[in-house]
Design a protein around this motif. Sequence first.
Motif, short mmCIF file in Angstrom:
data_model
loop_
_atom_site.label_atom_id
_atom_site.label_comp_id
_atom_site.label_asym_id
_atom_site.label_seq_id
_atom_site.Cartn_x
_atom_site.Cartn_y
_atom_site.Cartn_z
N ALA A 81 46.43 50.56 37.68
CA ALA A 81 46.72 49.13 37.76
C ALA A 81 45.43 48.38 37.46
O ALA A 81 44.33 48.84 37.80
N PHE A 82 45.56 47.22 36.83
CA PHE A 82 44.37 46.42 36.53
C PHE A 82 44.71 44.94 36.64
O PHE A 82 45.87 44.53 36.53
N ILE A 83 43.68 44.15 36.88
CA ILE A 83 43.80 42.69 36.81
C ILE A 83 42.62 42.14 36.04
O ILE A 83 41.53 42.74 36.02
N ILE A 84 42.84 41.00 35.41
CA ILE A 84 41.78 40.27 34.71
C ILE A 84 41.88 38.81 35.13
O ILE A 84 42.93 38.18 34.95
N ARG A 85 40.83 38.27 35.71
CA ARG A 85 40.86 36.89 36.19
C ARG A 85 40.32 35.93 35.13
O ARG A 85 39.43 36.27 34.36
N ILE A 86 40.86 34.72 35.15
CA ILE A 86 40.35 33.61 34.34
C ILE A 86 39.89 32.55 35.35
O ILE A 86 40.65 31.65 35.73
N GLU A 144 43.49 26.56 41.23
CA GLU A 144 44.16 25.54 42.04
C GLU A 144 43.86 25.84 43.49
O GLU A 144 43.41 26.94 43.84
N ASN A 145 44.09 24.85 44.36
CA ASN A 145 43.85 25.03 45.79
C ASN A 145 45.15 24.82 46.55
O ASN A 145 45.83 23.80 46.36
N ILE A 146 45.51 25.78 47.38
CA ILE A 146 46.70 25.67 48.23
C ILE A 146 46.30 25.94 49.66
O ILE A 146 45.75 27.01 49.99
N ASN A 147 46.56 24.96 50.51
CA ASN A 147 46.30 25.12 51.95
C ASN A 147 44.86 25.55 52.23
O ASN A 147 44.60 26.33 53.14
N GLY A 148 43.93 25.06 51.42
CA GLY A 148 42.53 25.41 51.60
C GLY A 148 42.11 26.71 50.96
O GLY A 148 40.95 27.12 51.07
N ASN A 149 43.02 27.39 50.27
CA ASN A 149 42.72 28.65 49.60
C ASN A 149 42.57 28.44 48.10
O ASN A 149 43.45 27.85 47.47
N GLU A 150 41.49 28.93 47.54
CA GLU A 150 41.29 28.84 46.09
C GLU A 150 42.06 29.95 45.39
O GLU A 150 41.96 31.12 45.75
N LEU A 151 42.85 29.58 44.39
CA LEU A 151 43.62 30.54 43.60
C LEU A 151 43.12 30.52 42.16
O LEU A 151 42.90 29.45 41.60
N SER A 152 42.93 31.69 41.59
CA SER A 152 42.52 31.81 40.18
C SER A 152 43.63 32.44 39.36
O SER A 152 44.29 33.38 39.83
N LEU A 153 43.82 31.92 38.15
CA LEU A 153 44.80 32.52 37.25
C LEU A 153 44.41 33.96 36.97
O LEU A 153 43.24 34.25 36.66
N THR A 154 45.37 34.85 37.08
CA THR A 154 45.10 36.29 36.97
C THR A 154 46.20 36.96 36.17
O THR A 154 47.38 36.64 36.31
N ILE A 155 45.80 37.89 35.33
CA ILE A 155 46.72 38.62 34.47
C ILE A 155 46.46 40.11 34.68
O ILE A 155 45.32 40.53 34.87
#
Length: 345
Positions: free
Chosen positions: A136-141, A146-157
């Motif tokens: 399994a692999f992920i690659i982040r951009i 975006e920020n939800i409920n104080g949590n930073e989210l990064s687009l990930t593929i």
Amino acid sequence: MDSITFEKTPNIMKKQDTLELLPVGSRDSSPVVVEGLKAQNSKPFIEANTEEVDLLHLKKDCIIPVFSKDNEKTLAHQEFIEIAQNSISKAFPHHSIELPEIRVSHQIKGRIPDAIHKQAKDLLEHEKTIYYERMAFIIRIPSISENINGNELSLTIGGVRAYNQENLYNRKSFEKFKFFIGFQNMVCCNLCVSSDGFVEDLRVTSYQELQAKILEIIQNYQAETHLNQMKGLSEQFLTEHQFATLVGRARLYQHLPKKLKSEIPELMFTDGHFNTIAKDYYQDDSFCKDDNSNINLWNVYNLFTQANKSSYIDTFLERNLNAFEFNQSICKAISGNSGYHWFLS
């Protein structure tokens, strides 16, 4: 993707690096150099029995399985990752992407013919062969966030390849892959996967076909809708009694008679997962209950995805999607408008 304004993420990189990619379907062509960013080491996106490896290890140290009846090679793990990298660079030409985070499990060992009569303890390193049944692999951009409920989210593929789901004893035909585009919660490195950003059974026969389908998935992903759905989870709360009822009902679900179970929406999580979810309701630093013992569904969702890290690679993404759909439906069930109301009654 253009309809949503993403915040610029803080710089979480250590140093810039480059990686070489061969153009899809042209293995002898000059390499295409794509910028890659090396992220700081953080929590893994999956744990279970996996280990982290890099792309060079897959390319230099691992053999490539073949279909035994015609000796045609499979699309190797590293080729899947490289095709995904090329696709991301096409879809997001103005963004830098991180180097892939790769997790593998179920190592398959072998040996070269010259070492056929040696005892295992006497094998030299160059006489051993390996490949990994599951990857399994992920690659982040990181610049799309975006920020939800104080949590930073990064687009990930990312994606999953599991050779145990292929019939390698037959002739080469369609090969199966799993691919997703979604977000990663950078607080805990949990993945957030929705149905329109995930294809569980991606079947292809060539490099070109795999890249075309990956690009199609990326282009069809509704990022704004996914983010709004996750934000909605932070606005609904469960009391301690409701949370306890949900966990208890979830344990009963696994043992329901077949007929009754078929009338209730699917829940893919096991008792082991719910042991972790129950413990983290009290103990998790980021997603535990509040001072009144209430918990919002965004936190419940992250308790699910955190527990899912103990799943094997070949079921990991399906359970991740199930966690999102389950919590979405519990959100509706609070108002009595969902078949999932059984879990709260």
